[in-house]
Structure formats: structure tokens, C-alpha cells
Design an enzyme around this catalytic site. Structure first.
Site, PDB file in Angstrom:
ATOM      1  CG  ASP A  67      -2.440  20.304 -57.904  1.00 25.51           C
ATOM      2  OD1 ASP A  67      -3.034  21.034 -58.689  1.00 25.51           O
ATOM      3  OD2 ASP A  67      -2.979  19.420 -57.220  1.00 25.51           O
TER       4      ASP A  67
HETATM    5  C1  GLC Z   1      -1.685  15.331 -56.364  1.00 21.10           C
HETATM    6  C2  GLC Z   1      -2.988  15.851 -56.925  1.00 21.10           C
HETATM    7  C3  GLC Z   1      -3.007  15.710 -58.433  1.00 21.10           C
HETATM    8  C4  GLC Z   1      -1.785  16.343 -59.049  1.00 21.10           C
HETATM    9  C5  GLC Z   1      -0.523  15.774 -58.429  1.00 21.10           C
HETATM   10  C6  GLC Z   1       0.736  16.443 -58.936  1.00 21.10           C
HETATM   11  O1  GLC Z   1      -1.625  13.960 -56.528  1.00 21.10           O
HETATM   12  O2  GLC Z   1      -4.093  15.157 -56.386  1.00 21.10           O
HETATM   13  O3  GLC Z   1      -4.174  16.290 -58.946  1.00 21.10           O
HETATM   14  O4  GLC Z   1      -1.801  16.115 -60.428  1.00 21.10           O
HETATM   15  O5  GLC Z   1      -0.590  15.938 -57.017  1.00 21.10           O
HETATM   16  O6  GLC Z   1       0.873  17.750 -58.501  1.00 21.10           O
END
Ligand code: GLC
Length: 837
Positions: free
Chosen positions: A529
Site C-alpha cells: 500500500d
Molecule cells: C495493510 C493493508 C493491506 C496491505 C498491507 C501492506 O495490512 O491492510 O491491504 O496489503 O498493509 O501494505
């Protein structure tokens, strides 16, 4: 073929562990027993489901919601308050003394009374405290009966000996406005609307009814007890006393024989009941049970109220809850030579999967469930579902369909939806997540700089649907029509497509959104993310996920008998595999992203973020690496990213905010996605190692992050040892080894899949139950029971040659078969004997 493996995982020095200081696992009771309330940070448990339930912390605070934490919250739990403060609920026990009363809480909080003995049993969807103080033993059990809208609190007070003691029990809840965020941001409208009324019944029972004024006619909360009540308070100011100079630690009203029967026409609504336990003689017990529920009206609630006023029904409900869990867990049970692996796989890991399936990333002590900026995450829940698919496929299907319904006609998906808004069909249930905030950012020429869609969301659903089909064999699901998401339109007015069509459009979307190297575009972000490169960037994670989704789709089409479609998707797979190998190999490992100008991220020459974990594991999972590159990438990962507490997501971490890369650089080095041990990535490393046949490596990666094994180092780890946290700080951080963001993490579903489907190696497919273990070579074998399509498989695996992987022989019900796939039986119990060699 047998695969022996060389020891290639870095050796980690092990220090002698100090004795556990906080609690222990009681495997027979399937509980973790906490022996002190002073946990390093707040710990909690979950009760009920998303339909009704929430969090119960280890000192009696409860956060209860119905259907949606943001839009229908019931109790006012402010997670940021110190552990020692009242948070939404407690019980006071009051003993009459010669002059006045002695008051304590069996949860310790908020009276902070010293206990002679204190235990908090973290159970399967229940919490139980056993507290001894002032010659009394109090046992409190909190749970939600299966399928109900009621939180029960079963309270038993025993006089441990000596003279009879006159005891009162005063349970208290504090209510929240149903719109959780408004409770915190609006101190005008909210208190004006909050209402609490007391309804006395002829026989001395009372029901306290609470609502926000606009909900009076269709959603009321209530609190009542099974027994008669002396008095109550509904107004916090009255209960605490002296215009709230009285505190939760010592409410002034508890100095009086009775509470004031205060209703609350506005303000801070509470429900405090004065239950007179009377004189409890030596060795005698007084028992009562409170209910906190929500229904359309008290009339509708009457049935449940009557039911749980009968303590026999309370006991029955508790037994039924235990049966639910027994049945759920019986789907897969293992007996391996490793005790803490067994504890996690048989109890706590599948239990955590049930929790993430319910609350996605919406409601925890970290994801606070305020506002609709979160919700049920598309990427998150599609993955979570795979962790419960063997146990509750039909319940999983309901959520699967909801997720499919927020896929756009173009093929990509909305990033998240609010469950209550979805149920209300208000035309606006889903949103595009963080990407919508950046979607408006323009470059100097006025062009948008970022994508307003995520590159991975829509691809995950293919894996989810495939896991449902393999588990159940119900291929007709692919024919079911489900609408696509069009904002502002009611569901009936949206275009529809079969489930198969939804999956096809997802693949087509990615196929049509490729970048310079013919690799799938990043979009606003992929799984990570926090890496938000401007428009035009490509992601090798999306590449591998797309390839894996294509493999699943080929299997689906094969099972449907559509050879043409299989060929087409095979072509797409080969195209992307070739493009990947042509451009993404950096020499010793795989590149993770290319920006719009073709600069690589996750490459040796980069200053920060030279190598990324997912960049190495996923090409193996998707089978897209040419030749020896799969192994080389995984060995580089081991050398550069592994630590004794788990594999880091990248290294080295960025040293300051860099607007060009975005979110990842908002963290200090070693934290979260910026060089932290982001645990969700670790099971993918385990799975990749099992695909390479390196079972010793896979198992070491498993052990490194097993929370049960951290019970002896809780002063470092700090997080709950009975569930996976989302992240552990990496070795670039001073607090290396510290876990945070417990419970709601994709680590749960994937570690469970890694353990059961890849290490133990038992997984469903279209033809039967595959047994393909990849275990530590020192194991002599293991046993497992697996329920699959109506039958029970009793599996014994022998490993006489002490290898990691390779089935030499499979005998099913006494007959040798010439594959490692046990047939579909639909009923009965069947013996499967497997020999590795
Ligand atoms: C958080 C988010 C998830 C994402 C992860 C890595 O856990 O909820 O959707 O893939 O971060 O960034």
C-alpha cells in the site's frame, strides 16, 4: 522425486529464554491464560461476529458493534486511553463492611485493587476471568451466543470461607453514538440525541433502553439482568457523582445503598445496574447474568431477554459456542513432532482466520473502525477468505459475493466497502481507498499524477473463487449473476455478469493495463500500500499475482472443459512470463517496480530499498522464473532480508520522507513496509520454499514468526502470543523484535495456508485431496485429519528417508493409487497412507 535440501537459511544465535512472565497456553482448554493484568501493551480477544460482537480486552473493556463498527457502534471504547482507565464497561463488586463498603473490580480496571489471584482466560470467542480478592472468588465469562445479538456476562461470586458476606454486583456499560466517529468529533448533536430510559417490570426486573433519538423506532440498545435489580443509573454524571469529580475508579454513587434510578434525556448514557447478591455464606456462590443487546425494539428483544434470563439457557449457549468451535476446528487437525506448530495450526491460527474473515482490517485496537475511510478491504478480505474456506465455505461465499459486487464493469475493483451501507443498498457502499485522495493531484502540465485504482485488488478474487470451487466442487457458482459496481446506482439498476464473467474481466483489465516493459501497471499501489509511484509505474508483484490468477483460471476452464479458454489464458501467461524474465532480473534477484521512466526499484544499485521480499517469493509462487532464478532470488532474500524475528519486507529502509515514493518513506527505517518485518510477506516465503522443495527453510521461516514461540520473550515482542501481529520492527530499528497491530493481518490466512496446504501439504483441488507435504527433514512423519466434501480423511505420512518433499507412495483405504490425490468420497472416514521417498 525426492528433494533433499542444503542448509541455506542463515544460522541464528539463540539466547536462553527467560521464564514466561505474563501467561501460558492451556492446550487442553484451547485457551491462553494470562496471570497478570499488566500486559506490555493492551491485549484483547474477539467475541461474536461482525453481525454482532467485537472486542473484549483483558481488563474487561468491551467494544461492541452490530453489522458495522463505524456506522452501528454500541459501546464507547476509546482505545487510546491508558490500560488502567475504564473503557466502555466494567463490573464493581461491593462488600458491606461495618462502616460503608469495600469496592473492587474483578477486571482490576478501573479500581486497580490488588488481587490475591487473577487470571484472564483468552478462549475461543469468550473471555473468562477468575479473580480472588477480599475473601471472594469472582468468575466472569463474557461471550455472544452463536447467531444472537446479545453480549452475555455470566457473573459468579463465591465466598471463599469465614463469615457470610453481603455482596452487591454493579455491572456498567457506557454507550457510544452509533456513528462512532461523531461520538468523538461532535459534542453538540451527539449528546442532544443520546437517550436512556429505564423500564421497570412488575417483578423487579429492569430493562434499560438506549438509543440515539433518530434510531428510536428501529434500533435500540438494551441492558438487563436475569435477576431483580435494586436500582440503576443511566446518566454518567449521576453515577460518578459530584458533577463527575467522582471517577470511574471510585464512583461516588457506590457509597449509597442504592443508585439514583437516573434516566438520561441527553448527555453521556450509561447502563449501571445495582444487583443485590445478598448475604453469601461460606463456600456459597451467587450467580447472575447481564445482557447487552440491540434489536429493532424492546418488543422484538423480549424473546432474547426472556431466553437469557434463564441461566440454563446461558449454559446451553456457552456449550453451543464450544460445539461451534469444536466442529470448526475439526476440519483440519494435525499431530506433528512440533508442539508449538500443533498449537497454532490446531487452534489459534484457524481461530484468527475466523476473526480476520469477520473484521477484515476494520476493527481492532489498531484499526479503530471510525468513519468509512476503512471498511471491508477488497484485497484484505479476498485473502482472508482463503483461510476459512475449508471450514465454512458457505459463510465465506456470502462475503465473496459481496466483494464480487463491488468490482467495476471495467474489471478492476473498489478498494473497500462499508458493510452496513452495502446491506442498505444505498448506492454508495464502496470507495477507492487512499487512491481517491491522490487522484486529484496534477503535474505541472495539469495531468493527473496518480492512478485512482489499485493494481492488485481485482486479481485476488480469482484465487478466492478458485479456493471455493476446489473446496466444494460447486462449479455452478460460476454461473450465478452478480451486479458490477456503479456508484450512485441501486443494485437492481447496475449491469450484471456471471461470476465467471467477473473473473474474466478482472484478468482482461490487467492484460489491458500494461506498461513500458509489458508488465502490469502498479496503479495507485499493489499489495504494498505504501509504494505510490506516479502513473505509468509497473509492478512485478502485480505481474506475479496476475500470472498466478491466470494459472487458477486455466484450472477453472479446464474443469469446465473449455479448452479454447485454457489455451487463450495459457498464451497470456506465457506472454507475461517472457516479459518478466526479459526485464525484471537484476542479476541476483528480481526488481520490484519500474517507475514510468523505466527506473528500477528493488535493485542492487538503489540506495534504499535494494531488495524486496515479495519480489522474490511471488515469482516462485506464480511459476514465472526462468531456470535457476527462482532459487537465486530466494537465496538473496535469505542473505539480505532474514532476521531471527522474521524476514524484512525490504532493505535498507528509506531514511526520510521522499514524496516521489510516498507512504513507505513516512516510516522510520525498520518500521512496517520500510524495512520492517511486515509479517504478511513471511508465509509467502514459506510457500515459495516448499515449492522449491526446501522444507527445512520453510519450517525455519515458520518458527521465526510463530507467536506462540514468543511467549518467553514477551518483553521484546510485547504483542499477544496467541495471534499474529501485522508487523515486527526490523533490525534497523532500536526496538527490533517488537510486534504491533495484532489480530487483523493477512499473516493469519497465509500462514495457515502455508502450514496446512504447503508444509503439511494437504489441499483441495478439482479432482480430490492432494497430499504433497514439504516438511523438515528431521521429522519421521506426521498425522492429520481433514474433512473434505462430506468425508473425513485420516492421513498418515511416513518419512523413512528423512527428506523434505516427494510422495513415493499413496495408499487409500488399503489400495495403492498412482498419484498423490486422494479421491472425492463425499461420505465416510477414509485412511490415506503416504510414504515420502
Ligand atoms: C495493510 C493493508 C493491506 C496491505 C498491507 C501492506 O495490512 O491492510 O491491504 O496489503 O498493509 O501494505
Amino acid at each position: 522425486m525426492a528433494t533433499k535440501q542444503k542448509k541455506s537459511v542463515k544460522k541464528v544465535a539463540s539466547k536462553k529464554a527467560p521464564a514466561a512472565q505474563y501467561g501460558y497456553f492451556d492446550d487442553a482448554a484451547k485457551e491462553y491464560v494470562l496471570t497478570t493484568p499488566a500486559t506490555p501493551i493492551k491485549w484483547c480477544n474477539y467475541v461474536g461476529t461482525l453481525n454482532f460482537g467485537g472486542i473484549v480486552d483483558t481488563t474487561g473493556g468491551t467494544l461492541v458493534c452490530k453489522g458495522d463498527p463505524a456506522l452501528n457502534r454500541i459501546t464507547k471504547y476509546i482505545a487510546q486511553m491508558p490500560c488502567s482507565d475504564f473503557k466502555a464497561s466494567t463490573i464493581y463488586i461491593r462488600i458491606k463492611e461495618a462502616k460503608g463498603y469495600k469496592v473492587f473490580s474483578p477486571f482490576v480496571v478501573p479500581t486497580l485493587t490488588k488481587m490475591d489471584k487473577w487470571e484472564c482466560h483468552v478462549g475461543l470467542s469468550y473471555m473468562r476471568w477468575i479473580a480472588e480478592c477480599c475473601g471472594l472468588r469472582t468468575q466472569v465469562t463474557i461471550f455472544v451466543p452463536t447467531g444472537s445479538n446479545t453480549l452475555l456476562q455470566d457473573i459468579q461470586v463465591t465466598n471463599l470461607g469465614g463469615a457470610a458476606k453481603e455482596v452487591d454486583i454493579i455491572p456498567v456499560y457506557e454507550f457510544s453514538h452509533f456513528e462512532a466517529e461523531k461520538q468523538l468529533t461532535n459534542a453538540d448533536w451527539v449528546p442532544q440525541t443520546m437517550t436512556l430510559k429505564g423500564h421497570w417490570e412488575k417483578d423487579g426486573h429492569v430493562v434499560l433502553e438506549q438509543y440515539a433519538y433518530m434510531k428510536r423506532d428501529y434500533a435500540v440498545n438494551y441492558v438487563t439482568a436475569n435477576c431483580k435489580v435494586g436500582s440503576f443509573d443511566g446518566d454518567r454524571r449521576v453515577f460518578l457523582g459530584a458533577n463527575e469529580m467522582g471517577s470511574w475508579a471510585a464512583p461516588l454513587s457506590l457509597g449509597n445503598k442504592e443508585l439514583s434510578n437516573s434516566e438520561c434525556d441527553r448527555g453521556d448514557n450509561i447502563a449501571a445496574l445495582m444487583i443485590h447478591g445478598g448475604k453469601i455464606a461460606a463456600k456459597k456462590t451467587f450467580r447472575c447474568c447481564t445482557q447487552l443487546g440491540q434489536e429493532q425494539s424492546l418488543k422484538v428483544a423480549a424473546k432474547a431477554i426472556a431466553k437469557y434470563r434463564d441461566l440454563k439457557n446461558v449454559d446451553k449457549a456457552f456449550d453451543e459456542l464450544a460445539k461451534f468451535w469444536e466442529n470448526y476446528l475439526s476440519t483440519i487437525q494435525v499431530k506433528t513432532p512440533d508442539a508449538s506448530f500443533n498449537t497454532m495450526v490446531n487452534v489459534h491460527n484457524p481461530r484468527q482466520c475466523h476473526t480476520t474473515k469477520n473484521w477484515s482490517r476494520y476493527l481492532s485496537l489498531y484499526q479503530l473502525g471510525y468513519g468509512t475511510s476503512r471498511g471491508i478491504g477488497y484485497r484484505d478480505s479476498t485473502q482472508d477468505l482463503m483461510g476459512v474456506m475449508s471450514h465454512m465455505p458457505e459463510e465465506a461465499l456470502v462475503l465473496t459475493k459481496n466483494l464480487i459486487s463491488v468490482q467495476r464493469p471495467e474489471g478492476n475493483a473498489m478498494h473497500q466497502y462499508a458493510p452496513l451501507a452495502l446491506a442498505e443498498d444505498n448506492g454508495n457502499e464502496a470507495n477507492a481507498g487512499d487512491s481517491r485522495e491522490k487522484a486529484g493531484v496534477k503535474d505541472a502540465k495539469g495531468n493527473p499524477m496518480y492512478a485512482d485504482w489499485y493494481g492488485d485488488d481485482h486479481l485476488w478474487i480469482i484465487l478466492t473463487v478458485a479456493s471455493y470451487l476446489k473446496e466444494t466442487g460447486k462449479m455452478d457458482f460460476l454461473k450465478e449473476e452478480i451486479p458490477f459496481y456503479v456508484a450512485g446506482k441501486k443494485r437492481k439498476d447496475r449491469p450484471k455478469g456471471t461470476v465467471l464473467e467477473h473473473l474474466k474481466r478482472a484478468l482482461k483489465f490487467t492484460r489491458e493495463h500494461l506498461g513500458k516493459h509489458n508488465l502490469p501497471l502498479l496503479g495507485f499501489a499493489d499489495w504494498n500500500d505504501c509504494m505510490n509511484l506516479p502513473l505509468g509505474a509497473e509492478s512485478t508483484f502485480n505481474t506475479a499475482l496476475y500470472a498466478k490468477a491466470l494459472l487458477e483460471m486455466m484450472d477453472i476452464e479446464e474443469a469446465l472443459g473449455d479448452k479454447k479458454a485454457v489455451e487463450m489464458y495459457k498464451g497470456w501467461y506465457e506472454d507475461v512470463k517472457a516479459a518478466f524474465n526479459k526485464s525484471a532480473w537484476d542479476g541476483k534477484w528480481w526488481t520490484r517496480w519500474f517507475d514510468k521512466d523505466g527506473n528500477g526499484y528493488g535493485v542492487a544499485k538503489a540506495k534504499y530499498g535494494k531488495i524486496y521480499c515479495n519480489g522474490q517469493s511471488w515469482p516462485v509462487i506464480a511459476g514465472i522464473a526462468y531456470g535457476d532464478r527462482a532459487k537465486q532470488g530466494m537465496d538473496s532474500l535469505n542473505k539480505l532480508l532474514n532476521t531471527k524475528y522474521g524476514v524484512k519486507s525490504s532493505t535498507p529502509g528509506y531514511r526520510g520522507f521522499e514524496p516521489a515514493v510516498g507512504g513507505i518513506s513516512t516510516y522510520p527505517p525498520g518500521a512496517k513496509e520500510n524495512g520492517g518485518i511486515f509479517l504478511h510477506t513471511n508465509p509467502w516465503v514459506m510457500i515459495a520454499e516448499t515449492i522449491l522443495g526446501r522444507g527445512d527453510n520453510a519450517f525455519q521461516y515458520y518458527n521465526q514468526i510463530n507467536p506462540a514461540s514468543k511467549n518467553d520473550i514477551l518483553d521484546v515482542f510485547e504483542s499477544e502470543p496467541y495471534c499474529y501481529p501485522q508487523n515486527i520492527l526490523g533490525d534497523e530499528h532500536k526496538q527490533f523484535g517488537m510486534g504491533r497491530n495484532a489480530w487483523l493481518s493477512g499473516t493469519s490466512t497465509w500462514t495457515y495456508q502455508a502450514a496446512t496446504q504447503f508444509i503439511i501439504g494437504i489441499r483441495a483441488n478439482y479432482k480430490g485431496l492432494v497430499v504433497d507435504p514439504c516438511i523438515p527433514s528431521k521429522w519421521d512423519g506426521f498425522e492429520a485429519t481433514r474433512k473434505f466434501r462430506g468425508a473425513t480423511y485420516q492421513i498418515t505420512v511416513k518419512n523413512p528417508k528423512h527428506i523434505c518433499k516427494g510422495v513415493a507412495k499413496m495408499v487409500v483405504d488399503g489400495k495403492e493409487i498412482d498419484s498423490n490425490i486422494a479421491p472425492i468420497f463425499t461420505k465416510g472416514t477414509h485412511k490415506v497412507e503416504v510414504t515420502l521417498g
